[in-house]
Motif scaffolding. Structure first.
Motif, mmCIF file in Angstrom:
data_model
loop_
_atom_site.group_PDB
_atom_site.id
_atom_site.type_symbol
_atom_site.label_atom_id
_atom_site.label_comp_id
_atom_site.label_asym_id
_atom_site.label_seq_id
_atom_site.Cartn_x
_atom_site.Cartn_y
_atom_site.Cartn_z
ATOM 1 N N TRP A 1 8.391 43.205 -58.532
ATOM 2 C CA TRP A 1 7.905 44.382 -57.812
ATOM 3 C C TRP A 1 6.452 44.203 -57.367
ATOM 4 C CZ3 TRP A 1 3.907 47.794 -58.731
ATOM 5 C CH2 TRP A 1 3.877 48.940 -57.932
ATOM 6 N N GLU B 1 5.234 44.153 -53.732
ATOM 7 C CA GLU B 1 4.900 45.366 -52.988
ATOM 8 C C GLU B 1 3.439 45.733 -53.192
ATOM 9 O OE1 GLU B 1 7.347 48.737 -52.973
ATOM 10 O OE2 GLU B 1 9.204 47.642 -52.552
ATOM 11 N N VAL C 1 6.096 44.656 -48.166
ATOM 12 C CA VAL C 1 7.005 45.799 -48.247
ATOM 13 C C VAL C 1 7.895 45.793 -47.018
ATOM 14 C CG1 VAL C 1 7.169 48.316 -48.355
ATOM 15 C CG2 VAL C 1 5.313 47.134 -49.548
ATOM 16 N N ARG D 1 11.365 55.599 -53.171
ATOM 17 C CA ARG D 1 10.064 54.963 -52.951
ATOM 18 C C ARG D 1 9.265 55.781 -51.950
ATOM 19 N NH1 ARG D 1 10.116 49.273 -50.216
ATOM 20 N NH2 ARG D 1 10.543 50.590 -48.399
ATOM 21 N N LEU E 1 5.996 55.587 -49.656
ATOM 22 C CA LEU E 1 4.957 54.750 -49.054
ATOM 23 C C LEU E 1 3.936 55.648 -48.375
ATOM 24 C CD1 LEU E 1 6.945 51.840 -47.326
ATOM 25 C CD2 LEU E 1 5.686 51.758 -49.493
ATOM 26 N N THR F 1 2.090 52.522 -52.746
ATOM 27 C CA THR F 1 3.534 52.454 -52.907
ATOM 28 C C THR F 1 3.866 52.980 -54.290
ATOM 29 O OG1 THR F 1 5.491 51.008 -52.954
ATOM 30 C CG2 THR F 1 3.389 50.004 -53.576
#
Length: 319
Positions: A134, A137, A142, A176, A178, A190
């Motif tokens: 992860w 990101e 992304v 998610r 953003l 994020t």
């Protein structure tokens, strides 16, 4: 600036050509425009830095480190304190089969799990709420699935844009959020929410610099917080001095599972499963038997000698 076939930009350069360009001139962009802009990060196949500085409330000193990431599953984060001969206070990595997190405190331990087993396991997680992958990101890599479910973009009160996406998972969909700069489209935050709506991973990205070779801007300062279901959060900040983008691939040995000599090993899938068992046992009602139970009107039983007894279970013979 070119470095060994890779694009290099020094940290927080004041030169205008390294500033993120304006991509949304006026108004709120459409979802299609935002997806197209965000998916420019697909041009990043490999990302590395040998000039990391890592700080954390859990660390007594700042650490220097290196970071390497390659699509789809290769990643390595190494740190050192003053000298590599002193060992790595914090390390994380991943290859096509497994990921790991290595720590020195409170005791030298390596946590690991198979990608498939970890991602398909239901229930609460401890130590790590997400795979170390992860972190890509957090470094601004992304993507948004054009055919996916999205809400927005919306213009926030602080003047930035936000878009919410459903992220499919064998455990169930994540959500998610953003947050992006309204004019440049750079990723500034994020946030990942699990199936119960809990925030499990959050990164703040700043000091972006533009890389013309990939037409994308990368952050040079990153603040990360990972919150497992059980246990304290893992919080740290990264300063990136120099990026190497799309340099020649590393050898597979660079992402080999580390030597575990002198380390305690913890399979996170097994640990999470045991945690679920422990929690279910704690939640189950406990039935206790008093030391001297009083039985009203005790039933009559016949002893082995044939006499009748009714003195509270005494003389009961199982045949």
């Amino acid at each position: 600036m070119t470095c060994g076939g890779a694009t290099c930009v020094p940290r927080r350069s004041a030169l205008p050509e390294f500033s993120p360009p304006l991509v949304f001139q006026s108004g709120t962009p459409s979802l299609e425009q935002l997806i197209q802009q965000t998916n420019r990060s697909l041009r990043v196949e490999r990302l590395a830095s040998n000039t990391l500085t890592i700080d954390s409330p859990d660390l007594a000193y700042k650490l220097s480190g290196t970071f390497t990431w390659e699509r789809p599953h290769n990643m390595r984060l190494e740190t050192k304190l003053f000298s590599s001969a002193l060992g790595s206070p914090l390390a994380a990595g991943s290859n096509s089969q497994v990921f790991w997190l290595q720590v020195q405190r409170p005791s030298p331990t390596i946590y690991f799990a198979s990608h498939n087993d970890f991602e398909s396991q239901n229930g609460p997680r401890h130590v790590l709420p997400v795979s170390p992958l992860w972190l890509r990101e957090a470094f601004g890599i992304v993507e948004m699935e054009p055919a996916g479910r999205h809400e927005g973009p919306r213009l926030r009160a602080d003047g930035r844009l936000e878009v919410i996406s459903d992220i499919p998972s064998p455990r169930g969909d994540y959500r998610r959020l953003l947050i992006m700069a309204a004019k440049t489209g750079t990723i500034e935050e994020t946030m990942l929410y699990n199936q119960t709506g809990k925030l499990v991973a959050h990164a703040r990205l700043s000091d972006h610099q533009y890389y013309s070779s990939i037409d994308w801007s990368l952050p040079h300062r990153i603040a990360v917080q990972l919150q497992p279901d059980v246990g304290p959060p893992l919080t740290f900040e990264l300063d990136v001095g120099l990026y190497l983008v799309n340099e020649a691939p590393s050898s597979n040995s660079s992402f080999a599972f580390p030597d575990t000599a002198g380390l305690s090993t913890v399979d996170l899938v097994q640990a999470n499963a045991q945690m679920q068992v422990d929690q279910s046992q704690m939640q189950a009602p406990v039935q206790t038997i008093p030391q001297n139970p009083v039985v009203p009107n005790p039933p009559t039983y016949r002893s082995a000698q044939g006499d009748v007894r009714n003195s509270g279970w005494q003389g009961y013979t199982v045949r």
